[in-house]
Design a protein around this motif. Structure first.
Motif, PDB file in Angstrom:
ATOM      1  N   TRP A   1      -2.519  30.780  20.261  1.00 18.00           N
ATOM      2  CA  TRP A   1      -2.812  30.480  21.686  1.00 18.00           C
ATOM      3  C   TRP A   1      -2.206  29.334  22.161  1.00 18.00           C
ATOM      4  O   TRP A   1      -2.030  28.242  21.447  1.00 18.00           O
ATOM      5  N   GLY A   2      -1.819  29.417  23.407  1.00 17.25           N
ATOM      6  CA  GLY A   2      -0.966  27.965  24.116  1.00 17.25           C
ATOM      7  C   GLY A   2      -2.212  27.056  24.331  1.00 17.25           C
ATOM      8  O   GLY A   2      -3.606  27.521  24.247  1.00 17.25           O
ATOM      9  N   GLN A   3      -1.874  25.920  24.917  1.00 14.98           N
ATOM     10  CA  GLN A   3      -2.915  24.751  25.220  1.00 14.98           C
ATOM     11  C   GLN A   3      -3.540  25.085  26.326  1.00 14.98           C
ATOM     12  O   GLN A   3      -4.278  24.249  26.703  1.00 14.98           O
TER      13      GLN A   3
ATOM     14  N   TYR B   1       3.607  41.709  18.013  1.00 15.12           N
ATOM     15  CA  TYR B   1       3.320  42.957  18.769  1.00 15.12           C
ATOM     16  C   TYR B   1       2.899  42.925  20.150  1.00 15.12           C
ATOM     17  O   TYR B   1       3.475  44.010  20.774  1.00 15.12           O
ATOM     18  N   ALA B   2       2.340  41.742  20.401  1.00 15.94           N
ATOM     19  CA  ALA B   2       2.204  41.733  21.992  1.00 15.94           C
ATOM     20  C   ALA B   2       1.914  40.315  22.258  1.00 15.94           C
ATOM     21  O   ALA B   2       1.704  39.381  21.500  1.00 15.94           O
ATOM     22  N   MET B   3       2.355  39.956  23.454  1.00 19.19           N
ATOM     23  CA  MET B   3       1.963  38.562  23.995  1.00 19.19           C
ATOM     24  C   MET B   3       1.270  38.827  25.565  1.00 19.19           C
ATOM     25  O   MET B   3       1.698  39.725  25.942  1.00 19.19           O
ATOM     26  N   GLY B   4       0.625  37.884  25.685  1.00 19.88           N
ATOM     27  CA  GLY B   4      -0.207  38.204  26.892  1.00 19.88           C
ATOM     28  C   GLY B   4      -0.688  37.037  27.636  1.00 19.88           C
ATOM     29  O   GLY B   4      -0.663  35.869  27.114  1.00 19.88           O
ATOM     30  N   TRP B   5      -1.527  36.888  28.707  1.00 25.46           N
ATOM     31  CA  TRP B   5      -2.090  35.927  29.313  1.00 25.46           C
ATOM     32  C   TRP B   5      -3.683  36.287  29.717  1.00 25.46           C
ATOM     33  O   TRP B   5      -4.181  37.411  30.037  1.00 25.46           O
TER      34      TRP B   5
ATOM     35  N   TYR C   1      -4.163  30.788  29.766  1.00 23.77           N
ATOM     36  CA  TYR C   1      -3.718  30.579  28.385  1.00 23.77           C
ATOM     37  C   TYR C   1      -2.802  31.715  27.946  1.00 23.77           C
ATOM     38  O   TYR C   1      -3.077  32.987  28.234  1.00 23.77           O
ATOM     39  N   CYS C   2      -1.707  31.495  27.430  1.00 25.15           N
ATOM     40  CA  CYS C   2      -0.757  32.534  26.642  1.00 25.15           C
ATOM     41  C   CYS C   2      -1.346  32.712  25.478  1.00 25.15           C
ATOM     42  O   CYS C   2      -1.892  31.774  24.652  1.00 25.15           O
ATOM     43  N   ALA C   3      -1.037  33.805  24.849  1.00 23.70           N
ATOM     44  CA  ALA C   3      -1.395  34.277  23.351  1.00 23.70           C
ATOM     45  C   ALA C   3      -0.569  35.189  22.806  1.00 23.70           C
ATOM     46  O   ALA C   3       0.244  35.973  23.749  1.00 23.70           O
ATOM     47  N   ALA C   4      -0.393  35.143  21.465  1.00 23.09           N
ATOM     48  CA  ALA C   4       0.358  36.206  20.813  1.00 23.09           C
ATOM     49  C   ALA C   4      -0.406  37.126  19.876  1.00 23.09           C
ATOM     50  O   ALA C   4      -1.512  36.175  19.019  1.00 23.09           O
ATOM     51  N   ARG C   5      -0.147  38.259  19.858  1.00 25.86           N
ATOM     52  CA  ARG C   5      -0.839  39.060  18.675  1.00 25.86           C
ATOM     53  C   ARG C   5       0.075  39.638  17.921  1.00 25.86           C
ATOM     54  O   ARG C   5       1.241  40.225  18.341  1.00 25.86           O
ATOM     55  N   LEU C   6      -0.088  39.468  16.617  1.00 31.66           N
ATOM     56  CA  LEU C   6       0.909  39.877  15.457  1.00 31.66           C
ATOM     57  C   LEU C   6       0.562  41.261  15.037  1.00 31.66           C
ATOM     58  O   LEU C   6       1.698  41.919  14.609  1.00 31.66           O
TER      59      LEU C   6
END
Length: 124
Positions: A114-116, A32-36, A95-100
């Motif tokens: 979440w990224g590392q 749905y979205a990706m962010g930092w 950190y990068c992140a994804a929301r479904l």
């Protein structure tokens, strides 16, 4: 299993630029979205930027407007953060992140993957 893999970051002088990348390793996400987000020593994790997959709408924190830009790669569920005119106050782990699904664009607790994390250090 989905993993977000980050690249980029490093040490730059004030006024310099960096580009951060984040891509899904594994199955392709229909996010749905990706962010930092970023977290500086002794501070809370804070929202930096996000992009909605369906509309392409972007959201930027006031502290980075005019300096940072976010872009996407739909095929790879990847997101990029271009950081220009960096300031020492931008120093943090990013950190990068994804929301479904449905949730707050700015609230880290609503993101699913979440990224590392990548260290960005801006010297004065």
């Amino acid at each position: 299993q989905v993993q977000l893999v980050q690249s980029g970051g490093g040490l730059v002088q004030a006024g310099g630029s960096l580009r951060l990348s984040c891509a899904a390793s594994g199955r392709t996400l229909n996010s749905y979205a990706m962010g930092w987000f970023r977290q500086a020593p002794g501070k809370e994790r804070e929202f930096v930027a996000a992009i909605r997959w369906s509309s392409g709408s972007i959201y930027l924190a006031n502290s980075v407007k005019g300096r940072f830009t976010i872009s996407r790669d739909n095929a790879n569920d990847a997101v990029y953060l271009q950081m220009n005119s960096l300031k020492p106050e931008d120093t943090a782990v990013y950190y990068c992140a994804a929301r479904l699904g449905y949730g707050s664009t700015w609230y880290s607790g609503d993101y699913d993957y979440w990224g590392q994390g990548t260290q960005v250090t801006v010297s004065s």
